[in-house]
Design an enzyme around this catalytic site. Structure first.
Site, PDB file in Angstrom:
ATOM      1  N   TYR A   1     -24.842  73.247 -34.499  1.00 12.62           N
ATOM      2  CA  TYR A   1     -23.596  73.728 -33.872  1.00 12.62           C
ATOM      3  C   TYR A   1     -23.883  74.573 -32.630  1.00 12.62           C
ATOM      4  O   TYR A   1     -24.958  75.162 -32.501  1.00 12.62           O
ATOM      5  CB  TYR A   1     -22.819  74.613 -34.851  1.00 12.62           C
ATOM      6  CG  TYR A   1     -22.510  74.000 -36.189  1.00 12.62           C
ATOM      7  CD1 TYR A   1     -21.698  72.874 -36.290  1.00 12.62           C
ATOM      8  CD2 TYR A   1     -23.028  74.556 -37.356  1.00 12.62           C
ATOM      9  CE1 TYR A   1     -21.404  72.320 -37.534  1.00 12.62           C
ATOM     10  CE2 TYR A   1     -22.737  74.010 -38.601  1.00 12.62           C
ATOM     11  CZ  TYR A   1     -21.927  72.893 -38.679  1.00 12.62           C
ATOM     12  OH  TYR A   1     -21.647  72.350 -39.905  1.00 12.62           O
TER      13      TYR A   1
ATOM     14  N   LYS B   1     -14.468  63.207 -44.967  1.00  7.63           N
ATOM     15  CA  LYS B   1     -14.868  64.530 -45.411  1.00  7.63           C
ATOM     16  C   LYS B   1     -13.711  65.487 -45.175  1.00  7.63           C
ATOM     17  O   LYS B   1     -12.815  65.177 -44.403  1.00  7.63           O
ATOM     18  CB  LYS B   1     -16.147  65.011 -44.738  1.00  7.63           C
ATOM     19  CG  LYS B   1     -16.205  64.773 -43.248  1.00  7.63           C
ATOM     20  CD  LYS B   1     -17.553  65.151 -42.697  1.00  7.63           C
ATOM     21  CE  LYS B   1     -18.620  64.172 -43.079  1.00  7.63           C
ATOM     22  NZ  LYS B   1     -19.962  64.566 -42.807  1.00  7.63           N
TER      23      LYS B   1
ATOM     24  N   HIS C   1     -13.332  68.169 -37.645  1.00  9.52           N
ATOM     25  CA  HIS C   1     -14.324  67.135 -37.965  1.00  9.52           C
ATOM     26  C   HIS C   1     -13.666  65.943 -38.677  1.00  9.52           C
ATOM     27  O   HIS C   1     -13.897  64.793 -38.345  1.00  9.52           O
ATOM     28  CB  HIS C   1     -15.413  67.770 -38.836  1.00  9.52           C
ATOM     29  CG  HIS C   1     -16.604  66.903 -39.073  1.00  9.52           C
ATOM     30  ND1 HIS C   1     -17.647  67.320 -39.839  1.00  9.52           N
ATOM     31  CD2 HIS C   1     -16.914  65.652 -38.655  1.00  9.52           C
ATOM     32  CE1 HIS C   1     -18.564  66.351 -39.884  1.00  9.52           C
ATOM     33  NE2 HIS C   1     -18.134  65.334 -39.175  1.00  9.52           N
TER      34      HIS C   1
ATOM     35  N   CYS D   1     -13.978  68.647 -44.030  1.00 11.57           N
ATOM     36  CA  CYS D   1     -14.308  69.593 -42.955  1.00 11.57           C
ATOM     37  C   CYS D   1     -13.302  69.515 -41.811  1.00 11.57           C
ATOM     38  O   CYS D   1     -13.050  68.412 -41.337  1.00 11.57           O
ATOM     39  CB  CYS D   1     -15.716  69.261 -42.456  1.00 11.57           C
ATOM     40  SG  CYS D   1     -16.289  70.288 -41.111  1.00 11.57           S
TER      41      CYS D   1
ATOM     42  N   HIS E   1     -15.615  72.767 -37.280  1.00  8.84           N
ATOM     43  CA  HIS E   1     -16.232  72.502 -38.578  1.00  8.84           C
ATOM     44  C   HIS E   1     -16.094  73.714 -39.479  1.00  8.84           C
ATOM     45  O   HIS E   1     -15.728  74.800 -39.027  1.00  8.84           O
ATOM     46  CB  HIS E   1     -17.738  72.261 -38.413  1.00  8.84           C
ATOM     47  CG  HIS E   1     -18.096  71.083 -37.587  1.00  8.84           C
ATOM     48  ND1 HIS E   1     -18.357  69.861 -38.143  1.00  8.84           N
ATOM     49  CD2 HIS E   1     -18.255  70.940 -36.248  1.00  8.84           C
ATOM     50  CE1 HIS E   1     -18.664  69.006 -37.166  1.00  8.84           C
ATOM     51  NE2 HIS E   1     -18.612  69.636 -36.012  1.00  8.84           N
TER      52      HIS E   1
HETATM   53 ZN   LIG Z   1     -18.030  69.242 -40.078  1.00 12.52          ZN
END
Ligand SMILES: [Zn+2]
Length: 158
Positions: free
Chosen positions: A46, A142, A122, A144, A17
């Site tokens: 995380y 997304k 991600h 990421c 990420h």
């Molecule tokens: Zn992420």
């Protein structure tokens, strides 16, 4: 102080990420923990945070179930690279050389501990909307972690 959380039964994925912060933002575990507490998590989601200077901070214990990726938390480890957006907040691969060096070492260690686990970004876990078996950029829900983990792994022989 850190609550003891449930351990995973299996580890199939190692998910990379980014913190979606700008290149000058020298944040780390402390700030991310505050964001995640505000979102209602018990602590940082995380397992590892890699700061701008390449230093590493431990979030959740590596054996514990994280909170970093919808649908895959029970079988994955989450690593967060600090950075990933530009001054305008747009996705940008602006991680430091030191961060990439640390990522390489960390992923090497994780790969050794979880031999069958796949390392992904991600965004690579976005749904395969057109069902062709590949997740292409038009399907990313997304950005990421703002870089192509698969080609980076290949380049680094991981
Ligand atoms: Zn992420």
């Amino acid at each position: 102080m850190t609550p003891r959380l449930k351990d995973r039964d299996r580890t199939d994925l190692i998910v990379v990420h980014c913190s979606a912060t700008g290149p000058k933002s020298d944040i780390g575990k402390r700030e991310i923990t505050q964001w995640h507490l505000k979102r209602g998590f018990v602590t940082i989601g995380y397992h590892y945070v890699i700061r701008r200077d390449g230093s590493i901070e431990t979030g959740r214990r590596e054996s514990e179930i994280g909170a970093h990726v919808a649908g895959h938390n029970s079988n994955s480890v989450g690593v967060c690279m600090v950075g990933g957006v530009d001054a305008q907040g747009k996705p940008a691969d602006n991680f430091t050389t030191a961060q990439y060096e640390t990522l390489k070492v960390l992923l090497g260690q994780l790969k050794a501990r979880y031999e069958s686990a796949r390392i992904v970004g991600h965004r690579d876990l976005s749904p395969d909307l057109n069902g062709d078996g590949k997740i292409t950029p038009n399907e990313f829900i997304k950005a990421c972690p703002s870089f192509d983990v698969a080609s980076w792994l290949k380049k680094n022989s991981l």
